[in-house]
Design a protein around this motif. Structure first.
Motif, mmCIF file in Angstrom:
data_model
loop_
_atom_site.group_PDB
_atom_site.id
_atom_site.type_symbol
_atom_site.label_atom_id
_atom_site.label_comp_id
_atom_site.label_asym_id
_atom_site.label_seq_id
_atom_site.Cartn_x
_atom_site.Cartn_y
_atom_site.Cartn_z
ATOM 1 N N TYR A 139 0.821 -1.211 0.000
ATOM 2 C CA TYR A 139 0.000 0.000 0.000
ATOM 3 C C TYR A 139 0.855 1.261 0.000
ATOM 4 C CZ TYR A 139 -4.038 -2.979 0.726
ATOM 5 O OH TYR A 139 -5.019 -3.931 0.558
ATOM 6 N N TYR A 140 1.987 1.265 0.739
ATOM 7 C CA TYR A 140 2.798 2.483 0.665
ATOM 8 C C TYR A 140 3.599 2.561 -0.629
ATOM 9 C CZ TYR A 140 6.573 -0.042 3.443
ATOM 10 O OH TYR A 140 7.516 -0.911 3.943
ATOM 11 N N ILE A 141 3.750 1.443 -1.314
ATOM 12 C CA ILE A 141 4.330 1.492 -2.665
ATOM 13 C C ILE A 141 3.305 2.092 -3.626
ATOM 14 C CG2 ILE A 141 5.110 0.121 -4.643
ATOM 15 C CD1 ILE A 141 6.350 -1.840 -2.618
ATOM 16 N N LYS A 142 2.069 1.572 -3.579
ATOM 17 C CA LYS A 142 1.015 2.030 -4.494
ATOM 18 C C LYS A 142 0.595 3.466 -4.219
ATOM 19 C CE LYS A 142 -3.297 1.227 -3.780
ATOM 20 N NZ LYS A 142 -4.675 0.687 -3.614
ATOM 21 N N ASN A 143 0.338 3.792 -2.955
ATOM 22 C CA ASN A 143 -0.163 5.126 -2.607
ATOM 23 C C ASN A 143 0.936 6.158 -2.393
ATOM 24 O OD1 ASN A 143 -2.762 4.030 -2.632
ATOM 25 N ND2 ASN A 143 -2.712 3.531 -0.451
ATOM 26 N N GLY A 144 2.142 5.690 -2.047
ATOM 27 C CA GLY A 144 3.240 6.615 -1.799
ATOM 28 C C GLY A 144 4.050 6.938 -3.043
ATOM 29 N N LEU A 145 4.315 5.902 -3.851
ATOM 30 C CA LEU A 145 5.109 6.103 -5.069
ATOM 31 C C LEU A 145 4.240 6.361 -6.289
ATOM 32 C CD1 LEU A 145 7.848 3.327 -4.579
ATOM 33 C CD2 LEU A 145 8.006 5.766 -4.041
ATOM 34 N N GLY A 146 2.960 6.061 -6.199
ATOM 35 C CA GLY A 146 2.052 6.351 -7.297
ATOM 36 C C GLY A 146 1.701 5.138 -8.133
ATOM 37 N N PRO A 147 0.666 5.245 -8.987
ATOM 38 C CA PRO A 147 0.171 4.128 -9.799
ATOM 39 C C PRO A 147 1.230 3.481 -10.690
ATOM 40 C CG PRO A 147 -1.351 5.979 -9.867
ATOM 41 C CD PRO A 147 -0.120 6.478 -9.184
ATOM 42 N N LYS A 148 2.207 4.256 -11.143
ATOM 43 C CA LYS A 148 3.215 3.691 -12.051
ATOM 44 C C LYS A 148 4.097 2.645 -11.352
ATOM 45 C CE LYS A 148 6.537 7.474 -11.283
ATOM 46 N NZ LYS A 148 7.320 8.552 -11.922
ATOM 47 N N PHE A 149 4.037 2.598 -10.011
ATOM 48 C CA PHE A 149 4.823 1.612 -9.266
ATOM 49 C C PHE A 149 3.951 0.470 -8.741
ATOM 50 C CE2 PHE A 149 7.918 5.047 -9.092
ATOM 51 C CZ PHE A 149 9.133 4.362 -9.171
ATOM 52 N N LYS A 150 2.697 0.396 -9.224
ATOM 53 C CA LYS A 150 1.823 -0.655 -8.710
ATOM 54 C C LYS A 150 2.372 -2.051 -9.018
ATOM 55 C CE LYS A 150 -2.945 -2.225 -8.362
ATOM 56 N NZ LYS A 150 -4.353 -2.083 -8.777
ATOM 57 N N TRP A 151 3.096 -2.173 -10.123
ATOM 58 C CA TRP A 151 3.705 -3.469 -10.468
ATOM 59 C C TRP A 151 4.658 -3.932 -9.367
ATOM 60 C CZ3 TRP A 151 9.018 -3.685 -10.805
ATOM 61 C CH2 TRP A 151 9.693 -2.467 -10.913
ATOM 62 N N LEU A 152 5.373 -2.980 -8.760
ATOM 63 C CA LEU A 152 6.298 -3.316 -7.681
ATOM 64 C C LEU A 152 5.528 -3.770 -6.444
ATOM 65 C CD1 LEU A 152 9.372 -3.270 -7.036
ATOM 66 C CD2 LEU A 152 9.021 -1.020 -6.017
ATOM 67 N N ALA A 153 4.389 -3.124 -6.197
ATOM 68 C CA ALA A 153 3.532 -3.521 -5.077
ATOM 69 C C ALA A 153 2.996 -4.936 -5.286
ATOM 70 C CB ALA A 153 2.372 -2.529 -4.932
ATOM 71 N N CYS A 154 2.642 -5.250 -6.528
ATOM 72 C CA CYS A 154 2.129 -6.595 -6.838
ATOM 73 C C CYS A 154 3.212 -7.658 -6.669
ATOM 74 C CB CYS A 154 1.568 -6.632 -8.260
ATOM 75 S SG CYS A 154 0.044 -5.685 -8.468
ATOM 76 N N ILE A 155 4.439 -7.329 -7.060
ATOM 77 C CA ILE A 155 5.549 -8.268 -6.874
ATOM 78 C C ILE A 155 5.730 -8.570 -5.390
ATOM 79 C CG2 ILE A 155 8.071 -8.502 -7.002
ATOM 80 C CD1 ILE A 155 7.967 -7.082 -9.689
ATOM 81 N N TYR A 156 5.695 -7.502 -4.570
ATOM 82 C CA TYR A 156 5.830 -7.700 -3.123
ATOM 83 C C TYR A 156 4.712 -8.603 -2.606
ATOM 84 C CZ TYR A 156 6.223 -6.905 1.861
ATOM 85 O OH TYR A 156 6.356 -7.109 3.221
ATOM 86 N N ALA A 157 3.480 -8.353 -3.023
ATOM 87 C CA ALA A 157 2.338 -9.130 -2.545
ATOM 88 C C ALA A 157 2.459 -10.599 -2.946
ATOM 89 C CB ALA A 157 1.042 -8.534 -3.081
ATOM 90 N N VAL A 158 2.900 -10.858 -4.184
ATOM 91 C CA VAL A 158 3.068 -12.246 -4.657
ATOM 92 C C VAL A 158 4.136 -12.953 -3.825
ATOM 93 C CG1 VAL A 158 3.871 -13.678 -6.571
ATOM 94 C CG2 VAL A 158 2.259 -11.819 -7.006
ATOM 95 N N LEU A 159 5.281 -12.280 -3.637
ATOM 96 C CA LEU A 159 6.354 -12.868 -2.828
ATOM 97 C C LEU A 159 5.889 -13.072 -1.386
ATOM 98 C CD1 LEU A 159 9.422 -10.839 -4.158
ATOM 99 C CD2 LEU A 159 8.990 -13.290 -4.470
ATOM 100 N N GLY A 160 5.049 -12.132 -0.903
ATOM 101 C CA GLY A 160 4.519 -12.258 0.449
ATOM 102 C C GLY A 160 3.665 -13.497 0.615
ATOM 103 N N VAL A 161 2.813 -13.769 -0.369
ATOM 104 C CA VAL A 161 1.961 -14.959 -0.319
ATOM 105 C C VAL A 161 2.815 -16.234 -0.307
ATOM 106 C CG1 VAL A 161 0.228 -16.309 -1.560
ATOM 107 C CG2 VAL A 161 -0.002 -13.825 -1.409
ATOM 108 N N LEU A 162 3.853 -16.256 -1.147
ATOM 109 C CA LEU A 162 4.729 -17.431 -1.213
ATOM 110 C C LEU A 162 5.555 -17.590 0.059
ATOM 111 C CD1 LEU A 162 6.027 -17.072 -4.891
ATOM 112 C CD2 LEU A 162 4.329 -18.704 -4.037
ATOM 113 N N THR A 163 6.003 -16.466 0.627
ATOM 114 C CA THR A 163 6.874 -16.501 1.795
ATOM 115 C C THR A 163 6.172 -17.016 3.038
ATOM 116 O OG1 THR A 163 8.161 -14.633 0.942
ATOM 117 C CG2 THR A 163 8.378 -15.111 3.280
ATOM 118 N N VAL A 164 4.902 -16.646 3.216
ATOM 119 C CA VAL A 164 4.226 -16.998 4.473
ATOM 120 C C VAL A 164 4.118 -18.505 4.676
ATOM 121 C CG1 VAL A 164 2.906 -14.867 4.552
ATOM 122 C CG2 VAL A 164 1.897 -16.871 3.448
ATOM 123 N N PHE A 165 4.040 -19.263 3.606
ATOM 124 C CA PHE A 165 3.906 -20.711 3.762
ATOM 125 C C PHE A 165 5.167 -21.347 4.346
ATOM 126 C CE2 PHE A 165 0.722 -19.841 0.421
ATOM 127 C CZ PHE A 165 -0.389 -20.388 1.036
ATOM 128 N N GLY A 166 6.341 -20.803 3.984
ATOM 129 C CA GLY A 166 7.588 -21.347 4.522
ATOM 130 C C GLY A 166 8.020 -20.662 5.789
#
Length: 460
Positions: A139-166
């Protein structure tokens, strides 16, 4: 198959936790420390006044939020976990006593890193369709850096989902079963089949308990963690202080080995750990695995706090890292090194090494109490990371997937009860490193925003 996964993970891990990663993690922490004029040191006394003072505040939280103290307990639930017990043991075994020194260094800078993560998470948070506060790195990537960085926020979220299982589930359950197995075997012999069946039952029980807590929502998570975290932390610290007190004559030599081993590890480990970079790598990586400074995950819990002042909530981040690493991780290191138990330097180690430090001092009876402490630590971590994974997948697909994700996440506990420890820790280390990359980029780019927030007239 497992050998192939291990080779691939080893190659990726070597890159992720290589020199560039060390420079980025330490560099961003140093950068933020300079930009905020060392706020973790300037406001150290005030930090404890604010955080410990909340212990006695019984004020309720608004709908869709938790109290500031419940938020910090939820974040501490994930940080004060098996990384403090098994992770520190692994750092000492693979990096020598000097790894503890580098753990301290990363924590001192990590206090400012986590302060920044929490402050930004509260400042840039938003409400979901259920009316709950949601926030964190995505959220601070999307709202702080702006819409053009939403891809970076999505990468973090995907890695976050994968990381929590391990990181958040499988390794924690594996440590629980190790502790219970050690306690059982210290009193009686047991067949491999019995141990395997017992571990499977443990995994099922944990899965059910975790599902019941997570499905209860943010309010129930906060209510559980605010009771569990203070109890388990104090319980473990008292046990550890006892070991140190009974071996007080060894303390000076232990601290000498920590400082000497930080720069010349071969002199302390007999050559098993040959380079200071190996010592630093293990200290920093295990420290981050424990306190999560640089990962941004803890800020997800803080974003749900019922507070209007982002900077004031940020001080809880300083408190977390100090409590987790400077106090609890140091206690674990002293238990291992002061007790005089043999350490097989250069070989992987886990909770069993820490438990042996307790049993060699108190006797085999204490294995029951260490097993209880480990179970509390691991359970709290599973709960905290369950919330993190839920927020990450919600960011990607909306809140409709929350409950199915919680069920799947809880069920992973059954798998974690029977999987090899070494591979689990290796994969968790790799995902932790990958997850830190988009977060560190965002923290660096939002350094100017941090300066403005800390200089705001309302910021104490």
């Amino acid at each position: 198959m497992l050998e192939t996964i291990e080779r691939i993970n080893s190659a990726v891990n070597g890159f992720v936790w290589g020199i560039p990663a060390m420079v980025c993690i330490i560099g961003v922490g140093l950068y933020l420390t300079i930009r905020t004029h060392g706020i973790q040191f300037r406001k150290f006394g005030y930090t404890f006044k604010v955080t410990l003072g909340k212990l006695f505040h019984k004020k309720g939280a608004a709908e869709g939020a938790v109290t500031p103290f419940q938020a910090v307990c939820t974040a501490l639930a994930s940080t004060v976990g098996t990384g403090n017990i098994a992770g520190v043991a692994g750092a000492i075994a693979l990096g020598g006593p000097g790894a503890v020194f580098w753990m301290w260094c990363s924590a001192l800078l990590g206090m400012c890193t986590k302060f920044s993560e929490v402050t930004l998470a509260v400042h840039f948070r938003e409400k979901n369709e259920k009316g709950d506060w949601v926030g964190g790195p995505m959220y601070y990537i999307k709202n702080g850096l702006g819409p053009k960085f939403k891809w970076l926020a999505c990468i973090y979220a995907v890695l976050g989902v994968l990381t929590v299982f391990g990181t958040g589930n499988a390794t924690q359950v594996n440590t629980i079963t190790t502790a219970i197995d050690t306690a059982v075997l210290s009193y009686a012999s047991a067949s491999d089949q019995f141990i395997h069946t017992m571990n499977l039952i443990i995994g099922i029980v944990i899965a059910v308990v975790v599902a019941m807590i997570l499905l209860g929502g943010i309010k129930r998570i906060g209510q559980v963690t605010e009771k569990l975290v203070p109890f388990m932390a104090l319980f473990y610290i008292v046990l550890a202080i006892g070991v140190i007190a009974l071996n007080i004559q060894r303390v000076p030599a232990v601290f000498a080995s920590i400082f000497e081993g930080a720069f010349t590890p071969s002199a302390v480990t007999g050559g098993a750990v040959g380079t200071f970079f190996l010592s630093m790598k293990n200290g920093v990586s295990r420290g981050i695995f424990s306190n999560e400074a640089g990962l941004g995950t803890g800020s997800i819990a803080h974003a749900a706090a019922d507070t209007s002042m982002a900077v004031n909530q940020g001080y809880f981040g300083i408190f977390e890292v100090f409590t987790d690493t400077i106090i609890i991780c140091t206690m674990t290191a002293l238990v291992i090194l002061c007790s005089g138990v043999p350490v097989n330097f250069g070989a992987a180690a886990g909770a069993a090494l820490t438990i042996s430090g307790f049993t060699s001092t108190y006797g085999s009876w204490v294995s029951i109490f260490t097993a209880v402490a480990l179970c509390c630590f691991a359970l709290s971590t599973i709960i905290g990371w369950g919330l993190y994974g839920t927020r990450c997948i919600e960011f990607l697909f909306g809140s409709k997937v929350n409950k199915p994700f919680m069920v799947v996440y809880s069920a992973v506990a059954i798998l974690g009860a029977t999987v090899d420890l070494g591979l689990l820790w290796g994969v968790a280390d790799t995902f932790n490193g990958l997850m830190s990359i988009p977060n560190l980029i965002a923290l660096f780019l939002l350094g100017g925003t941090m300066v403005k927030l800390t200089r705001h007239p309302d910021a104490i």
